[in-house]
Write a protein that holds these residues in place. Structure first.
Motif, mmCIF file in Angstrom:
data_model
loop_
_atom_site.group_PDB
_atom_site.id
_atom_site.type_symbol
_atom_site.label_atom_id
_atom_site.label_comp_id
_atom_site.label_asym_id
_atom_site.label_seq_id
_atom_site.Cartn_x
_atom_site.Cartn_y
_atom_site.Cartn_z
ATOM 1 N N UNK A 129 0.853 -1.252 0.003
ATOM 2 C CA UNK A 129 -0.048 -0.086 -0.248
ATOM 3 C C UNK A 129 0.842 1.232 0.018
ATOM 4 N N UNK A 130 0.210 2.382 -0.399
ATOM 5 C CA UNK A 130 0.919 3.632 -0.034
ATOM 6 C C UNK A 130 1.069 3.766 1.460
ATOM 7 N N UNK A 131 1.579 5.078 1.837
ATOM 8 C CA UNK A 131 1.709 5.383 3.322
ATOM 9 C C UNK A 131 0.506 5.440 3.916
ATOM 10 N N UNK A 132 -0.092 4.416 4.765
ATOM 11 C CA UNK A 132 -1.406 4.527 5.386
ATOM 12 C C UNK A 132 -1.350 4.838 6.750
ATOM 13 N N UNK A 133 -0.075 4.855 7.201
ATOM 14 C CA UNK A 133 -0.026 5.082 9.007
ATOM 15 C C UNK A 133 1.428 5.470 9.275
ATOM 16 N N UNK A 134 1.271 6.596 9.960
ATOM 17 C CA UNK A 134 2.825 7.293 10.376
ATOM 18 C C UNK A 134 3.505 6.334 11.239
ATOM 19 N N UNK A 152 10.357 -3.633 -1.162
ATOM 20 C CA UNK A 152 9.993 -3.607 -2.514
ATOM 21 C C UNK A 152 8.711 -2.980 -2.809
ATOM 22 N N UNK A 153 8.318 -2.188 -3.622
ATOM 23 C CA UNK A 153 7.022 -1.693 -3.921
ATOM 24 C C UNK A 153 6.648 -2.115 -5.388
ATOM 25 N N UNK A 154 5.081 -1.878 -5.342
ATOM 26 C CA UNK A 154 4.552 -2.383 -6.765
ATOM 27 C C UNK A 154 4.786 -1.313 -7.933
ATOM 28 N N UNK A 155 4.728 0.065 -7.603
ATOM 29 C CA UNK A 155 4.908 0.844 -8.418
ATOM 30 C C UNK A 155 5.671 2.291 -7.941
ATOM 31 N N UNK A 156 6.027 2.957 -9.008
ATOM 32 C CA UNK A 156 6.979 4.195 -8.499
ATOM 33 C C UNK A 156 6.031 5.106 -7.624
ATOM 34 N N UNK A 157 5.101 5.223 -8.150
ATOM 35 C CA UNK A 157 4.067 6.298 -7.619
ATOM 36 C C UNK A 157 3.634 6.104 -6.160
ATOM 37 N N UNK A 158 3.625 4.597 -5.888
ATOM 38 C CA UNK A 158 3.241 4.395 -4.681
ATOM 39 C C UNK A 158 4.495 4.438 -3.872
ATOM 40 N N UNK A 159 5.869 4.035 -4.235
ATOM 41 C CA UNK A 159 7.113 4.279 -3.437
ATOM 42 C C UNK A 159 7.240 5.720 -3.309
ATOM 43 N N UNK A 162 6.808 7.073 0.228
ATOM 44 C CA UNK A 162 7.846 6.961 1.353
ATOM 45 C C UNK A 162 8.722 7.850 0.687
ATOM 46 N N UNK A 163 9.132 9.121 1.040
ATOM 47 C CA UNK A 163 9.790 9.759 0.340
ATOM 48 C C UNK A 163 11.381 9.635 0.764
ATOM 49 N N UNK A 164 11.518 9.215 2.071
ATOM 50 C CA UNK A 164 12.911 8.870 2.490
ATOM 51 C C UNK A 164 13.514 7.800 1.650
ATOM 52 N N UNK A 165 12.700 7.102 0.865
ATOM 53 C CA UNK A 165 13.346 5.975 0.152
ATOM 54 C C UNK A 165 14.045 6.564 -1.169
ATOM 55 N N UNK A 166 15.131 6.547 -1.242
ATOM 56 C CA UNK A 166 15.909 7.417 -2.156
ATOM 57 C C UNK A 166 15.690 6.736 -3.751
ATOM 58 N N UNK A 167 15.989 5.293 -3.988
ATOM 59 C CA UNK A 167 16.088 4.262 -4.872
ATOM 60 C C UNK A 167 15.152 3.359 -4.939
ATOM 61 N N UNK A 168 13.863 3.386 -4.809
ATOM 62 C CA UNK A 168 12.792 2.344 -4.548
ATOM 63 C C UNK A 168 13.156 1.015 -5.613
ATOM 64 N N UNK A 169 12.915 -0.049 -5.025
ATOM 65 C CA UNK A 169 13.039 -1.173 -5.774
ATOM 66 C C UNK A 169 11.623 -1.373 -6.153
#
Ligand code: UDP
Length: 357
Positions: A129-134, A152-159, A162-169
């Motif tokens: 999921x996207x960010x749903x909980x602090x 790992x994430x399903x899509x770039x836009x989902x990742x 989580x702005x602290x993740x610099x190069x999402x997988x």
């Protein structure tokens, strides 16, 4: 590779309560088995894997479900019920993982992520999921600082949530193509598929159907009865055709007969399995340009993307949907989202997780 997979702590596999994770887990198991890996799955009691996945060992755990995070406040604290299903699945996972290479967690919750720092085996997480909980996002940030490869994430836009993740997988998702038959039904009815819950925006699709003077066929698990009733009462009687929750085989048979799938998310949809399932049957998708759908749908090629919440544009695209070649839709899935493509991405990722650990 020997992988121990932890399922969602919300509903048994096959119940529909777990949403897209149920299908994703099955697709992944199937892809991993076909690549020759060994897979053990820990899941709630009554869970069923697809027939083709019988080579995977399935362990059942009994206990109380977690509350899904998309239905809690962003700042809610973590709640773990007595006789927790999630804790039970993790206990079993750690026990059998003594002989395994990695635990692969598919539940979006606090406990398994916290354990990454506190057990002697690598735990990799597919964030669904996207960010749903602090509290979860903050914990991911903390674990990420020590183990930057374990998410790992399903899509770039989902990742991006989580702005602290610099190069999402980014691993996308995978679908067993032989489970979906292509149909060329250019004059079929309108379709909508998904959990019936506020974040899915069913009301906007019903609006379009009503404007066209047509019925909207709705498939999926009704998670929020009050919300479902409210929508039904807001439109002329019979506009919604409730079709129930079907197995993948039955669903694709019905879906293929439709001329378009409407997809109307109100949240940052992580991926959107139902979009790819429709495309696999040759059904173009008209959706909001929000979350995963905006990365999956090729505007003008496999469907159309409307500005988020713009129902009139959604309607105008449904009117011209016959312009889309249904073969394009199927082709996109074959080239981008087969189980083999998905499993290969996951294996490359897990190899990195294990190596870094
Ligand atoms: N689904 C199903 N039968 C139905 C309707 C839906 O099996 O009658 C499944 C569908 O295959 C998909 C899931 O429900 O995998 C919904 O997943 P999606 O990623 O679209 O949304 P989520 O529920 O995860 O937010």
């Amino acid at each position: 590779m020997h992988i121990v997979l932890i399922s969602t702590p919300i509903g048994f596999l096959g119940s529909g309560k777990g949403g897209g994770v149920e299908l994703t887990l099955n697709s992944l198991v199937s892809g991993l088995l076909s690549l020759g890996h060994s897979v053990e799955v820990i899941a709630p009691k009554n869970s069923k894997l697809f027939k083709c996945n019988q080579k995977a060992k399935l362990y059942f755990i009994e206990g109380e479900d977690q509350i899904s995070w998309q239905h809690q406040n962003y700042n809610s604290p973590v709640t773990i019920p007595d006789n927790s299903l999630l804790a039970g699945m993790l206990e079993k996972g750690i026990d059998i993982a003594k002989q395994a290479d990695v635990i692969l967690n598919m539940s979006y919750d606090w406990l398994p992520i916290w354990m990454t720092l506190n057990v002697e085996i690598p735990i990799a997480h597919i964030i669904s999921m996207g960010s749903q909980s602090s509290v979860i996002s903050n914990l991911i940030s903390k674990v990420y600082a020590k183990y930057p490869y374990n998410f790992a994430f399903h899509s770039k836009i989902q990742a991006n949530d989580y702005s602290f993740i610099k190069k999402p997988i980014i691993i996308g998702n995978g679908f067993k193509l032989e489970n979906y038959n292509f149909l060329d039904s250019v004059n079929g009815p309108l379709a909508w598929v998904g959990r019936v819950a506020k974040e899915k925006g069913l009301e906007d699709a019903v609006y379009v159907a009503n404007k066209l003077g047509e019925k909207l066929n709705v498939w999926g698990f009704i998670e929020d009865e009050t919300y479902a009733k409210k929508i039904e009462q807001s439109f002329p009687k019979g506009t919604i055709n409730w079709m129930g929750f079907l197995t993948t085989y039955e669903l694709q048979k019905e879906l293929g007969k439709c001329r378009v799938l409407l997809n109307t998310p109100k949240w940052n949809e992580a991926y959107g399995n139902v979009i790819v399932e429709a495309l696999a049957c040759g059904v173009p998708v008209v959706a909001y340009r929000r979350g995963g759908p905006s990365e999956i749908i090729q505007h003008g090629e496999t469907g159309y993307l409307a500005h988020p919440d713009d129902k009139e544009t959604l309607l105008s695209y449904v009117k011209i949907v016959k312009k889309i070649r249904r073969e394009n839709c199927r082709e996109w899935v074959e080239k981008n989202a087969s189980t083999d493509i998905f499993a290969n991405k996951v294996v490359n990722w897990l190899n990195k997780v294990i190596k870094e650990y």
